[in-house]
Motif scaffolding. Structure first.
Motif, short mmCIF file in Angstrom:
data_model
loop_
_atom_site.label_atom_id
_atom_site.label_comp_id
_atom_site.label_asym_id
_atom_site.label_seq_id
_atom_site.Cartn_x
_atom_site.Cartn_y
_atom_site.Cartn_z
N LYS A 93 20.66 18.28 -23.79
CA LYS A 93 19.67 17.61 -22.95
C LYS A 93 18.33 18.31 -23.14
CE LYS A 93 22.99 16.42 -19.34
NZ LYS A 93 23.47 16.72 -17.98
N ASP A 94 17.27 17.73 -22.61
CA ASP A 94 15.94 18.36 -22.72
C ASP A 94 15.71 19.33 -21.56
OD1 ASP A 94 15.40 16.95 -25.00
OD2 ASP A 94 14.33 15.34 -23.97
N LEU A 95 14.98 20.37 -21.87
CA LEU A 95 14.65 21.38 -20.86
C LEU A 95 13.58 20.84 -19.92
CD1 LEU A 95 15.22 24.44 -20.25
CD2 LEU A 95 13.19 24.94 -21.59
N ASN A 96 13.74 21.10 -18.63
CA ASN A 96 12.71 20.77 -17.64
C ASN A 96 12.72 21.85 -16.56
OD1 ASN A 96 11.25 19.86 -15.45
ND2 ASN A 96 11.98 17.76 -15.55
N LEU A 97 11.74 22.75 -16.64
CA LEU A 97 11.66 23.83 -15.65
C LEU A 97 10.46 23.63 -14.73
CD1 LEU A 97 12.62 26.94 -17.86
CD2 LEU A 97 14.10 25.51 -16.45
N PHE A 151 9.72 10.71 -21.85
CA PHE A 151 10.79 11.02 -22.82
C PHE A 151 11.81 11.93 -22.16
CE2 PHE A 151 13.21 12.87 -26.20
CZ PHE A 151 13.17 11.95 -27.25
N ASN A 152 13.05 11.56 -22.24
CA ASN A 152 14.09 12.51 -21.79
C ASN A 152 15.43 12.16 -22.41
OD1 ASN A 152 16.22 11.48 -19.55
ND2 ASN A 152 14.39 10.20 -19.49
N ARG A 153 16.19 13.20 -22.66
CA ARG A 153 17.59 13.01 -23.05
C ARG A 153 18.47 13.44 -21.88
NH1 ARG A 153 15.32 15.79 -27.65
NH2 ARG A 153 15.35 14.48 -29.51
N GLU A 154 17.96 13.20 -20.65
CA GLU A 154 18.42 13.83 -19.41
C GLU A 154 17.87 15.24 -19.43
OE1 GLU A 154 22.47 13.59 -18.06
OE2 GLU A 154 22.66 11.56 -18.86
N PHE A 155 17.74 15.80 -18.24
CA PHE A 155 17.15 17.13 -18.15
C PHE A 155 18.16 18.20 -17.77
CE2 PHE A 155 13.02 14.77 -17.27
CZ PHE A 155 12.48 15.07 -18.51
N THR A 156 17.88 19.41 -18.20
CA THR A 156 18.69 20.58 -17.85
C THR A 156 17.75 21.77 -17.63
OG1 THR A 156 20.34 22.14 -18.68
CG2 THR A 156 19.01 21.07 -20.33
N LYS A 157 18.25 22.74 -16.88
CA LYS A 157 17.50 24.01 -16.75
C LYS A 157 18.04 25.02 -17.75
CE LYS A 157 16.57 23.40 -11.82
NZ LYS A 157 15.15 23.38 -11.56
#
Ligand code: SF4
Length: 733
Positions: free
Chosen positions: A220-224, A281-287
């Protein structure tokens, strides 16, 4: 002081988007020596324009020179660095220690940042780079908050971390999957992203495990965005957005939101801001691993591409007219991209015509039904997603599409023809040792079981490496190490312990080394700079593994100050091996047989598939069953866990260089390593014998090459694993 907001730009438009939305610094690449060679990037004259444009607006420019560099490119690199220096580049970002050294020697006031590609994860690793003159370290995306905090606290260096964008499955700089499958190496900026492809997991007896989706390595893509305050409290100096391959609108939206969050004292993002981050844009987010090991929660196995946002559900389909009716939960309009589920996977289109109640319209509001014609049949009642939001794109574009001109350059500082010559670099690339020094050839056998050590010693191995991915059911099974050392000592054969790579936590690693030392270990095979530094500080011997990516003589000379033996990168062409091995001030090793590690990862596809809570409890099942990743071409990649639960994804074939032994010997390779962790112990003696015979053949010109061919044929009969010759014949682009 507020952290610096560091933003990517793949072209001039993205640079404008970054600057006009509040970047403090923009990182971008030239047309070569750049880890995103598939982006448009900047020619030298464009770089000059970009730097002037940014500096006029008080924004810094960092230029990525973050690939491995071959010796033949050093002159060219020297010219390039000289130009970057003349152009007043604020910093360059490097992966290769050779580039760092070259830069420091030739342009000492050019500021250097360490790329995440350098996989510098512990306090000691960061210290090594800083001692060599780097000013900032971009830390691996796998590190936890605590690890980041400790690195900052102990080293006091400038620390940069990624906070938004795509993640790699492998530690950056440790991924060879793309170069294994073709000639496109991630270490040369040409990754073809095979981690986004579908795979299966199968057991040793051929059973396929059930998984949520096929994209088992697709992060998934990072989102902090919610964690900026926390990162700042850890002492982080610079926050980075990933995305030099992304469109300018993406750069504008993401930069604008993070700018506001930083300026508003690290407040939480609003619902609308989170939605915009998702919509762009996202591949779903993860921390990621910031707080805890996320396991399968960091993977989106269902799809490797942008998933956009959900905007409605299908409420009807008229097959004869191919017309679909959708109840929308969000506004949509002509120009948006929509995506549908079909029985053949996801299919999408950009809306050119839209209807409501049979009348053409340009927009549908939430809670209204809209109709459109589709060239494919969607699954009844399935959800519809918006993958391109035309109003968001327009809003983003408006932030950077003012008509101000790109600066015209008069009196350019670029010098295209510097012709500096080899002499300028000679003190860095040559050594004082006589290139013709003849050293003896040794066979070193890498094993992971006690039985294998016994077989290797009996077969006449000169040295043993023990570890790699031993079949232990718990971390650091001391009893095994003790016995391994005893067996080797009884036969007077040198034994080296293989340490886990990218451990991050220096204190823990120090404890491990101390414990192993108390069991009699005094030599260690190390796979990263931090571990090298620690072993050295403890007065023990460290040999370098191929994961240090030694790719040129400058790197070789620098690292030989810390070791007496190094394994060269298996991405090198034979001619490149020759350049590095010739005149080396220590022993040169090459892996001549066995599997290569194609990915080294914190994440494990097997542990995810069997729903293991951590990466310890699944160890027993993993060892008993033996798992493989299977790709579309039915190639099987063994998945092996090392002592400290890092996942090693191994090559589907064994490297086999028996037909090249004479060439390798002739160019200066001293140690020939056979990796036997995948072989039954009773296969080892024959393998060692064949390689010993191969090394003893002296006269290929007089027909002995036929003997080498017959040795290869014998090797092929030993194991059902296929073989390949690595990059020795082809190199990488
Ligand atoms: S994990 Fe490897 S294959 Fe995937 S993007 Fe990163 S470097 Fe490329």
């Amino acid at each position: 002081m507020k952290p610096e907001l560091v933003v990517p730009a793949g072209d001039f438009e993205a640079l404008r988007a970054a600057i006009w939305n509040g970047a403090d610094a923009v990182y971008l690449g030239g047309k070569k020596f750049n880890a995103r060679i598939q982006a448009r990037n900047f020619g030298l004259d464009e770089l000059e324009q970009a730097i002037r444009y940014a500096h006029n607006r008080n924004v810094k420019i960092y230029v990525t020179v973050n690939t491995l560099i071959a010796d033949r490119e050093l002159n060219d690199l020297d010219d390039y660095l000289t130009n970057l220096h003349h152009l007043e580049t604020d910093a360059i970002i490097v992966q290769d220690v050779g580039v760092l050294k070259l830069c420091k020697e030739l342009h000492s006031d050019l500021r250097l940042h360490v790329s995440t590609q350098a996989s510098v994860c512990g306090i000691s690793g960061v210290k090594f780079w800083m001692d060599q003159g780097a000013k900032r370290a971009t830390l691996p995306r796998e590190l936890s908050f605590e690890e980041i905090r400790k690195i900052k606290e102990k080293n006091g260096v400038e620390v940069e971390v990624f906070m938004h964008g795509a993640l790699c499955y492998s530690y950056s700089g440790q991924c060879y999957l793309s170069s294994f499958l073709g000639e496109r190496s991630a270490n040369r900026g040409r990754c073809a992203s095979p981690c986004r492809l579908p795979y299966n997991i199968i057991t040793g007896n051929g059973t396929t495990l059930r998984t949520d989706g096929p994209h088992l390595l697709s992060m998934k893509d990072l989102n902090l965005s919610e964690d900026i305050g926390k990162l700042v409290s850890a002492g982080v100096d610079a926050l980075k957005i990933e995305g030099r391959m992304k469109i300018p609108e993406y750069v504008a939206v993401v930069t604008g939101i993070y700018r506001k969050l930083i300026d508003d004292d690290y407040r939480q993002p609003t619902h609308a801001e989170q939605k915009e981050l998702e919509a762009i844009f996202n591949r779903e987010f993860t921390k990621g691993s910031l707080y805890r090991y996320p396991g399968g929660k960091a993977i989106n196995s269902g799809r490797p591409s942008n998933r956009g946002i959900e905007v409605g559900a299908i409420v009807g389909y008229d097959e004869s007219f191919k017309k679909v009716s959708i109840l929308f939960s969000e506004a949509i309009r002509v120009g948006d991209g929509l995506e549908f589920m079909t029985s053949f996977g996801y299919k999408g289109l950009v809306l050119t015509k839209l209807f409501t109640g049979g009348r053409r319209t340009s927009e549908i509001l939430p809670k209204c039904v809209g109709e459109l014609f589709l060239p494919f049949q969607p699954i009844p009642n399935s959800f519809v997603r918006k993958t391109r939001d035309s109003s968001l794109h327009e809003k983003a574009r408006a932030t950077f599409s003012n008509q101000e001109s790109i600066p015209q350059i008069h009196n350019s500082k670029i010098n295209f023809n510097q012709s500096r010559g080899y002499e300028r670099l000679s003190s860095l690339v040559l050594t004082t040792k006589n290139e013709q020094t003849k050293k003896s050839s040794k066979i070193c056998v890498e094993v992971n079981t006690l039985d294998s050590i016994r077989h290797a010693i009996k077969a006449g191995a000169d040295e043993i490496y023990f570890g790699g991915f031993p079949e232990f059911t718990k971390n650091l099974d001391l009893n095994n190490y003790r016995q391994a050392i005893d067996i080797a000592n009884e036969s007077d054969i040198p034994i080296t312990i293989v340490l886990s790579k990218m451990m991050g936590n220096d204190e823990h690693l120090k404890e491990i080394i101390t414990t192993l030392k108390s069991e009699g270990a005094d030599k260690f095979l190390v796979g990263d700079i931090g571990t090298l530094e620690l072993v050295k500080q403890m007065g023990l011997t460290a040999y370098l593994d191929s994961s240090l990516n030694v790719f040129n003589r400058v790197a070789r000379n620098l690292l030989f100050k810390s070791t007496e033996r190094m394994t060269l990168s298996h991405e090198l062409h034979l001619s490149q091996v020759a350049r590095i091995a010739g005149g080396a001030p220590g022993e040169i090793e090459y892996i001549v047989h066995g599997p290569l590690v194609l990915m080294l990862s914190e994440y494990c596809p097997v542990s995810n598939a069997i729903n293991s809570e951590d990466k310890i409890s699944c160890r027993k099942t993993c060892n008993e069953k033996g798992f493989y990743l299977k790709d579309k071409r039915d190639l099987l990649y063994p998945v092996k866990c090392d002592e400290f639960s890092r996942t090693n994804i191994l090559s589907s074939k064994d490297i086999c260089l028996i037909e090249h032994l004479q060439e390798l010997k002739a160019v200066g390779v001293d140690i020939f390593r056979i990796r036997c962790q995948l072989f039954k112990p009773n296969m080892i003696p024959e393998l060692v014998k064949l390689y010993r015979t191969g090394l003893s053949i002296d006269n290929i010109d007089q027909g002995e090459d036929e003997s080498l061919v017959s040795l290869k044929e014998k090797i092929l009969k030993l194991s059902d694993r296929k073989t390949f010759e690595g990059k020795i014949n082809t190199g990488i682009e």
